[in-house]
Design a protein around this motif. Structure first.
Motif, PDB file in Angstrom:
ATOM      1  N   ARG A 188       0.839  -1.203   0.000  1.00  7.90           N
ATOM      2  CA  ARG A 188       0.000   0.000   0.000  1.00  7.90           C
ATOM      3  C   ARG A 188       0.874   1.253   0.000  1.00  7.90           C
ATOM      4  O   ARG A 188       0.600   2.212  -0.727  1.00  7.90           O
ATOM      5  N   MET A 189       1.924   1.225   0.808  1.00  7.37           N
ATOM      6  CA  MET A 189       2.813   2.375   0.866  1.00  7.37           C
ATOM      7  C   MET A 189       3.559   2.567  -0.450  1.00  7.37           C
ATOM      8  O   MET A 189       3.724   3.687  -0.938  1.00  7.37           O
ATOM      9  N   GLN A 207      -0.626  14.680   2.823  1.00  3.81           N
ATOM     10  CA  GLN A 207      -0.518  13.444   3.589  1.00  3.81           C
ATOM     11  C   GLN A 207      -1.890  12.835   3.835  1.00  3.81           C
ATOM     12  O   GLN A 207      -2.057  11.614   3.767  1.00  3.81           O
ATOM     13  N   ALA A 211      -3.019   9.141   2.662  1.00  7.15           N
ATOM     14  CA  ALA A 211      -3.483   8.170   3.659  1.00  7.15           C
ATOM     15  C   ALA A 211      -4.815   7.574   3.220  1.00  7.15           C
ATOM     16  O   ALA A 211      -5.046   6.359   3.345  1.00  7.15           O
ATOM     17  N   ALA A 214      -4.268   5.058   0.581  1.00  9.41           N
ATOM     18  CA  ALA A 214      -3.736   3.804   1.129  1.00  9.41           C
ATOM     19  C   ALA A 214      -4.765   3.045   1.951  1.00  9.41           C
ATOM     20  O   ALA A 214      -4.554   1.882   2.295  1.00  9.41           O
ATOM     21  N   ARG A 218      -4.800   8.905   8.837  1.00  6.19           N
ATOM     22  CA  ARG A 218      -3.699   9.837   8.617  1.00  6.19           C
ATOM     23  C   ARG A 218      -2.584   9.640   9.652  1.00  6.19           C
ATOM     24  O   ARG A 218      -1.406   9.659   9.318  1.00  6.19           O
ATOM     25  N   TYR A 220      -1.867   6.912  11.410  1.00  8.84           N
ATOM     26  CA  TYR A 220      -1.177   5.640  11.189  1.00  8.84           C
ATOM     27  C   TYR A 220      -0.260   5.739   9.971  1.00  8.84           C
ATOM     28  O   TYR A 220       0.874   5.253   9.986  1.00  8.84           O
ATOM     29  N   PHE A 221      -0.734   6.396   8.929  1.00 11.14           N
ATOM     30  CA  PHE A 221       0.063   6.610   7.720  1.00 11.14           C
ATOM     31  C   PHE A 221       1.345   7.377   8.060  1.00 11.14           C
ATOM     32  O   PHE A 221       2.435   7.015   7.631  1.00 11.14           O
ATOM     33  N   SER A 222       1.196   8.430   8.854  1.00  9.37           N
ATOM     34  CA  SER A 222       2.345   9.257   9.234  1.00  9.37           C
ATOM     35  C   SER A 222       3.376   8.437   9.993  1.00  9.37           C
ATOM     36  O   SER A 222       4.578   8.537   9.742  1.00  9.37           O
ATOM     37  N   PHE A 225       4.991   5.799   7.660  1.00 13.27           N
ATOM     38  CA  PHE A 225       5.855   6.456   6.685  1.00 13.27           C
ATOM     39  C   PHE A 225       7.195   6.828   7.305  1.00 13.27           C
ATOM     40  O   PHE A 225       8.252   6.605   6.704  1.00 13.27           O
ATOM     41  N   TYR A 233       6.794  12.877   6.011  1.00  7.91           N
ATOM     42  CA  TYR A 233       6.223  12.855   4.665  1.00  7.91           C
ATOM     43  C   TYR A 233       6.635  14.061   3.833  1.00  7.91           C
ATOM     44  O   TYR A 233       7.013  13.918   2.669  1.00  7.91           O
TER      45      TYR A 233
END
Length: 294
Positions: A188-189, A207, A211, A214, A218, A220-222, A225, A233
């Motif tokens: 996904r990333m 961002q 997110a 994906a 947001r 969790y994505f941060s 990442f 990011y």
């Protein structure tokens, strides 16, 4: 409209190394230095003997010893300040090669900030990499059949060995070794980062938008990442824009304004500031270095 699409320089283009090969190796240079330069392919140097071996990658200078490795990823500024070039080994590999497999993309994604592997701090890793490098040397200089294919297979082994020592290298990569992610999360990333590379002029590369793409929150994505790339990011996004800008600077028919626009920078001052912070020089100076090197 069709013509405009064909001229969309924001696409993350991939150039073949030397127009034909994926791998090259060289040695035996008498001169002890080579000026600051950059190219679209990556370069790995196995440092030779001698009391003085000084290299520079981007804005960092490294004093190394025999058996150390220097890694300059595609489109990074680098120079040999003063070092043995007669007995050192230089391996060059195409950007296209790294994009052939998901795992190779992932490795470059994670190790992008790693530029030296020192035999004194990582003796086991350096020795493993040296053995693989010697195999590549023997095969490449033998001139036998399928030497490029065999060397590329060994280069994959080189990258695999590097990745097997990720926990050992995590302090240098600024990675949180406590976090391991499943292939689904990594894919996904990578899907998101590939989208960004191919759509640098998109209206929304925030961002939050990435997110959502994906399919994760947001926050969790941060966190993922930062753990995966070793940087936040916004810094990573500027790095990718810089990669694109450096590639476009090789096109002399493009103005600096066009380079900035197609790299996703919203203004010339922003482009100049980020470029100077990263490369230590103005975009025009960087273009001049490329022309001189060619």
């Amino acid at each position: 409209m069709d013509k405009a699409r064909k001229m969309d320089y924001s696409k993350y283009e991939i150039y073949d190394f030397d127009n034909s090969s994926a791998f090259n190796m060289s040695s035996g240079y008498k001169e002890r230095s080579y000026k600051t330069h950059w190219h679209s392919y990556g370069e790995i140097i196995l440092v030779g003997p001698g009391d003085t071996n000084v290299f520079k990658v981007n804005q960092s200078t490294y004093k190394l010893v025999e058996g150390d490795f220097v890694i300059a990823w595609p489109m990074e500024m680098h120079a040999i300040v003063d070092a043995d070039r007669k007995d050192s080994l230089v391996m060059q590999f195409s950007n296209a090669f790294l994009n052939t497999l998901f795992d190779l993309q992932r490795i470059m994604h994670i190790y992008r900030n790693l530029h030296v592997i020192c035999i004194n701090t990582h003796p086991e890793l350096a020795e493993k990499l040296r053995k693989v490098t010697m195999q590549m040397r023997d095969i490449f200089f033998s001139g036998g059949a399928n030497r490029e294919l065999k060397c590329c297979m060994l280069l994959m082994e080189f990258m695999l060995i590097l990745d097997e020592h990720r926990e050992e290298l995590s302090p240098e990569l600024n990675l949180n070794s406590q976090n391991a992610y499943e292939d689904d999360v990594m894919r996904r990333m990578m899907m998101v980062t590939d989208y960004i590379k191919n759509n640098l002029t998109a209206d929304d590369l925030s961002q939050g938008a990435m997110a959502e793409m994906a399919g994760i929150s947001r926050d969790y994505f941060s966190r993922i990442f930062k753990n995966i790339t070793g940087m936040n990011y916004s810094k990573w996004l500027n790095m990718i824009r810089m990669e694109k800008a450096t590639e476009l600077l090789s096109h002399n028919n493009m103005t600096l304004t066009e380079v900035a626009m197609y790299s996703g920078f919203k203004s010339i001052p922003s482009f100049n500031r980020v470029f100077h912070d990263e490369k230590g020089m103005a975009p025009g100076e960087y273009r001049t270095l490329f022309v001189e090197d060619k």
